[in-house]
Design an enzyme around this catalytic site. Sequence first.
Site, PDB file in Angstrom:
ATOM      1  N   HIS A 146     -14.856 -16.180   2.968  1.00  0.00           N
ATOM      2  CA  HIS A 146     -14.292 -15.499   1.795  1.00  0.00           C
ATOM      3  C   HIS A 146     -14.057 -16.510   0.675  1.00  0.00           C
ATOM      4  O   HIS A 146     -13.411 -17.535   0.912  1.00  0.00           O
ATOM      5  CB  HIS A 146     -12.978 -14.810   2.150  1.00  0.00           C
ATOM      6  CG  HIS A 146     -13.164 -13.623   3.047  1.00  0.00           C
ATOM      7  ND1 HIS A 146     -12.919 -13.676   4.397  1.00  0.00           N
ATOM      8  CD2 HIS A 146     -13.594 -12.366   2.775  1.00  0.00           C
ATOM      9  CE1 HIS A 146     -13.189 -12.482   4.919  1.00  0.00           C
ATOM     10  NE2 HIS A 146     -13.604 -11.672   3.963  1.00  0.00           N
ATOM     11  N   GLY A 185     -13.234  -5.014   5.025  1.00  0.00           N
ATOM     12  CA  GLY A 185     -13.735  -4.557   6.324  1.00  0.00           C
ATOM     13  C   GLY A 185     -14.714  -3.407   6.232  1.00  0.00           C
ATOM     14  O   GLY A 185     -15.229  -2.950   7.257  1.00  0.00           O
ATOM     15  N   ASP A 245     -11.377 -19.653   6.299  1.00  0.00           N
ATOM     16  CA  ASP A 245     -12.228 -18.900   7.235  1.00  0.00           C
ATOM     17  C   ASP A 245     -13.714 -19.150   6.994  1.00  0.00           C
ATOM     18  O   ASP A 245     -14.562 -18.754   7.792  1.00  0.00           O
ATOM     19  CB  ASP A 245     -11.889 -17.404   7.192  1.00  0.00           C
ATOM     20  CG  ASP A 245     -12.211 -16.757   5.854  1.00  0.00           C
ATOM     21  OD1 ASP A 245     -12.916 -17.375   5.038  1.00  0.00           O
ATOM     22  OD2 ASP A 245     -11.754 -15.623   5.623  1.00  0.00           O
TER      23      ASP A 245
END
Lengths: 831, 224
Positions: B199, B86, B196
Amino acid sequence: MNRLFLLARREILRAGPQAVLFVLSTTLALVTLVSVGGFSRTVQDSFLRDARELHAGDVILHSHREFSEGLLRAVRAEVASGRAEAARLYEFYSMARTSDNDRLVLSSILVAPDNYPFYGTVTVGSGRPFQSVHEVGGVVVEPSLLDQLGVRVGDTIQLGSAALTIRDTLIREPDRPLNAFSLGPRIIVHAYDLEALQLVRTGSRVEHRLLLKALHGERVDPMAARLRVHARKDEEWVETFRTARSGIKRFLDNFLFFLSLIGVFTLILAGFGIQSSLTALLREKRDTLAVMRALGATSGYVARLAAIIVCILAAAGTALGILCGAWVQRLLPVLMRDIVPGLSGGLSPGAVLEGCLMGAVVTAVFTSIPLRRLREVRPVSVLGHEVLPETGRTPLVVHGALVTVLAVLLVLWKIEDTRTGLWFVAGVGGLILLSAGAGVLVLWISRTRRPDRLLSRLVLRGLERPGSGTLVTLTTLVTALTVILSIRLLELNLFQNFVGSYPAEAPNVYFLDIQPSQRDEARRILEASAEFHPVVRARVTAVSGTPIDREVERQSRRDNLAREFNLTYYDTLLGDERLVAGKSLFDPKVHGPQVSVLTEVLEMRSLEIGDTITFTIAGVPLEARITSFRERVHSSVRPFFYFVFPPEVLEDAPQTFFAAVRVAPGQLPALQSRMVSSFPNVSVIDVMETVNVFAGVMRRLSVIVRFFGWFSIAAGLLIVTSAVLATRHVRLRESVYYRILGAKSRFVLRVFAAEHVLLGTLAGGLAFVFSEMSVWILCRQAFRIDFHAFPGTLGALASAVALLVLATGVAGTVPALRKKPVVYLREVAPE
Amino acid sequence: MRFLGCWTIWGLTALMAAACSGEPGTGPSGALPAPTPVWQGTIVALGDSLTAGYGLSEDEAWPALLERRLASEGRAWRVVNAGVSGETSSGTLSRVDWVVGRLKPDIVILAIGGNDGLRGLDVGLMKSNITSIVQRLQDSGAVVVLAGMKMVRNLGPDYTTQFDAVYPAVARDTGALLVPFLLEGVASIPSLNLADGIHPNAAGHRVVVKTLYPYVLKALESRR
């Protein structure tokens, strides 16, 4: 036969309050059956309709990648066969720009066809129908985009390679609140413009969605099952509006289960009320029946008379129950017009028939033992006023078995889940046994005590007076009271966990990625109300020196230690936290790094105070000793952290801050603009709409929960009243004897008042403990929500019911005390 | 005092980490010495979730795989995974002094910026941040390998073109070794990514090591 009916009519007309209680108990059982059950189905339908709107379709397919050809072919087959209509949606982020490229804003794009949404409505600022503004070459945008780009409705914005005109502002989307976290304002684009955008291509990150609407009454679940066969595992998901997870869905599941519980509880309580009131009624009629036997009536004749009395009372209760049920059904849509819109009133003939049949079964089973005891009324009873002998073992066993079988059937019918139902039955059975055990203990203690004061002695002896039925009364009182308190406590817990999660002052905007050097300035801009939380990202690598096995952790269906965690630091507990283990958050006597752990972590791994946890923070290991466990007092939307360190351990670690702020509607654009112009790295997440929608739905449901909670409470109160009045006859006679022996009315009243205070306090105290225990188990095992004890509220309710016991007991005795003993004896003498 | 305290604890943990790279250890009960490598130097993998190995164990992430690949070819270089999921370039800039001070890297593989793009942050700010990070690392004496990123195409051609151009520009301005695209041969290939879609999975991380390896060798060469 006519004579029997005449006799029955006379006995009913001369019956005391017990007949009224019998009728009321039957009525309540019926109202519960026809009303709660029916309403539960109606609410389920209503909220499933809401759930449809919240997902905008019946079947929802989604994937992070382009759908596989196999799945698309299956969808085409559904559409071609006329079973469904489909809408293809694309959702992604993109930069929206002004036409002069002067400003740009990250926006959340939804590309949707003409037929979107299948359920619910998209509300636009002008009030026009969405379909009239959702057209090729145009977009509908959230108002905050206008502020951020400095444009107006009618202006053109650039999105990808297309120039699109803003047709209207977007106020609400049916399915948006479920996808709560958004980094930018929403823009809805017409599907025909997808190609012109040139944004969905190789290298794009797009959420693909396909909504299906079942046509011509086609069943949704089989359709989803057919499609699921073609979905790629872990890449493509097929859900229905029923199965798609959301906080509202979870609350609805819990809510309906709670309604089922209320239904079952009320039914069983009403059943006990029927039994208790009939026992007392027949006890009052015992002398009459004995005289009839002495005059030659057979036991069969007496039994028929009693059965007719029961049938008449049960029929009256059933008729009243159906009338009240119909009235409640008609009233509910009016009362809950704003809460559950579109509810339909009225009873279906099926519901009435089902109610009558079940009412008959409940009445038959719960009246079996009192009717059985009539066989023990002998002609000699008329001479001696002797106490009825205790029922033999066989009827008790038969009755117990009957009640158990009925309870199991009722529970399985109402709860519909065999395993949960059996647990419920076992729980109620355990509660009755516990209550009876406590009653036996109390009686044993009273037998071994010999207080000096006459009043106290008489009170204790009164508990054992022949025919007083103290054990039965206490067991009934404790069981009923436990149910009353449990229903209230459960309702409070549901409220706390769901509605309380969205308090009026809860933060509704989050600012992410504030750097340490920016914190002071950000605090100044956001003002004092903002909560700043430092965040340090870390992984857990070992617990007490044993490395984490990530494969094993990942197999856990729940949260696990294999993921990354956000660590933080502070040195005093937050307002919504409390310690559950450890003397303080951190122990000054422990050397080296310490960590306080939230109890949720214990569901991932068993941990003790003194264990060590090794973290890796940006490549640097940190071993910390556990010095306390914390739990959250409220399951609120406020931020919380699993691992908290003393500031000196982490404040030099690489970290960012996030700020949680409560912003009044309309003030966000200005605040956002100030923050972003000062700190372009900071991202804003606006959950205002989400919080509002969730809070609204849950508040509506909680009102219904409270409404139906009172059904069970009313049933419980009927039982309390009935149980206390059941022994009134014996007590009245004893009061007469006291007075004949020279006691003053005042003294007799004090004896009975003290006896009822003792009964009420014992029942209240035991029920308090039992309800805390049972609701703790229910919250943890059945509802899977946090448990809160609410000792104050529960204690007040227990005290109120104890007062009711006192008031009912005293009220039942006073009339006899007002009369001269001889008058009373003449009145109750056999006719 | 508190200031001293925090420095002490972080100093200690850093020392602990450094100690691992130092002298060979001794096995329990006087057994034969455990084969702890004597590190020739430290490579720090500085980045976001792509480096941290989001969704995987650290053992499966490219820094650990790189260390093993180097070791298999007789190069005993410790590779520290300093990835933070993040994180944006602003976050990395805030902690770069900490990295330099605590980890004392000889080589830094800098793979940051993906989250800046996904959040639509200003490309100019990102460029300025990455330039500052590289310069501070170089000032500390570390060789910097800058892993380039490409932004997802849905953000639009203007933004993605500007974004993609940042890495070559910074490399040119600072003299850092440039890996044109960290996720070359991985991005947009479903079999190499988690569900997702952004990644890399374990297989994807193995491809990343292949991409990086020649540039790491160049960095090692430049250390001589």
